[in-house]
Design a protein around this motif. Structure first.
Motif, PDB file in Angstrom:
ATOM      1  N   ARG A  73       8.150  17.381   2.438  1.00  0.00           N
ATOM      2  CA  ARG A  73       7.676  17.752   1.098  1.00  0.00           C
ATOM      3  C   ARG A  73       7.956  16.642   0.088  1.00  0.00           C
ATOM      4  N   ARG A  74       9.159  16.076   0.139  1.00  0.00           N
ATOM      5  CA  ARG A  74       9.509  15.021  -0.814  1.00  0.00           C
ATOM      6  C   ARG A  74       8.625  13.789  -0.628  1.00  0.00           C
ATOM      7  N   LEU A  75       8.333  13.458   0.613  1.00  0.00           N
ATOM      8  CA  LEU A  75       7.486  12.298   0.884  1.00  0.00           C
ATOM      9  C   LEU A  75       6.066  12.519   0.356  1.00  0.00           C
ATOM     10  N   THR A  76       5.482  13.678   0.663  1.00  0.00           N
ATOM     11  CA  THR A  76       4.099  13.923   0.246  1.00  0.00           C
ATOM     12  C   THR A  76       3.998  14.089  -1.267  1.00  0.00           C
ATOM     13  N   GLU A  77       5.000  14.698  -1.882  1.00  0.00           N
ATOM     14  CA  GLU A  77       4.971  14.854  -3.334  1.00  0.00           C
ATOM     15  C   GLU A  77       5.091  13.506  -4.039  1.00  0.00           C
ATOM     16  N   ALA A  78       5.687  12.526  -3.341  1.00  0.00           N
ATOM     17  CA  ALA A  78       5.783  11.176  -3.902  1.00  0.00           C
ATOM     18  C   ALA A  78       4.535  10.352  -3.605  1.00  0.00           C
TER      19      ALA A  78
END
Length: 218
Positions: A73-78
């Motif tokens: 989630r953190r990767l895609t949100e970035a």
């Protein structure tokens, strides 16, 4: 003759043999995929050369008891382009990863050809559907599907087949702003049904799940 553009990827997996194998697979073929960094810790995707890699190849199990969905989630949100490469073959996990914004989900039973294609496609910002995932998506039909107009469905299909809203607008004879408005309305409808789709990959997963878009349309 011009050389094909070199692509870059960072590999996050807690098995050294898997990292080595993936690196070898990606380094073979055209276009070349350069391995910017490789490690068992997801921090490799955030620091040093890995921070600017075009694609993150992410294993879901990094030595912990639970899948690394929070890291995904953190990767895609970035805004990172992520290909999940996992031992898990269950449909629920695959769909969850797509809904979180992964551009592809492959099991480790799938070979070099599909992994390379997924990474190359992800580098261009597009989703890739390997055979096993095609079966998963085709078999899922949610009861909480929103009702889209014929125009909204048309815009959706064109957008999945295109790389830009400007191209969709030219194809349909409408402005990019109108295209964006249709897409936002579709996202609102999904959110109201309790099934948010904040990214293009997540929206594609929702649309295929609901039978709004067929794999043959893509």
């Amino acid at each position: 003759m011009a050389q094909a553009k070199e692509l870059s990827a960072v590999i996050v997996d807690d098995h050294p043999a898997v990292r080595a194998g993936v690196a070898q697979w990606l380094a073979t073929g055209t276009p070349a995929v350069r391995i910017a960094a490789s490690d068992e810790d997801v921090r490799v995707a955030w620091t040093g050369p890995g921070a600017t890699a075009e694609v993150v190849v992410l294993d879901l199990h990094l030595g912990g008891p639970t899948p690394a969905v929070g890291e995904l989630r953190r990767l895609t949100e970035a805004g990172r382009r992520v290909v999940v490469y996992s031992m898990r073959a269950d449909d629920e996990t695959a769909l969850q990863c797509l809904e979180l914004g992964a551009l592809s989900y492959l099991t480790k039973a799938e070979g070099a050809e599909h992994l390379r294609e997924a990474v190359v496609t992800a580098a261009a910002g597009r989703a890739y559907t390997p055979p096993a995932l095609a079966g998963t998506l085709a078999g899922d039909r949610s009861v909480n599907r929103p009702v889209l107009s014929a125009r909204e469905t048309e815009v959706l299909v064109e957008w999945f087949q295109s790389e830009s809203k400007e191209f969709v607008g030219r194809r349909l004879g409408i402005s990019p702003r109108t295209v964006n408005s249709h897409l936002e309305h579709i996202r609102v409808k999904y959110a109201m049904s309790g099934r948010e789709a904040p990214t293009k990959a997540a929206l594609l997963a929702r649309a295929i799940q609901d039978g709004l878009v067929q794999l043959d349309d893509l």
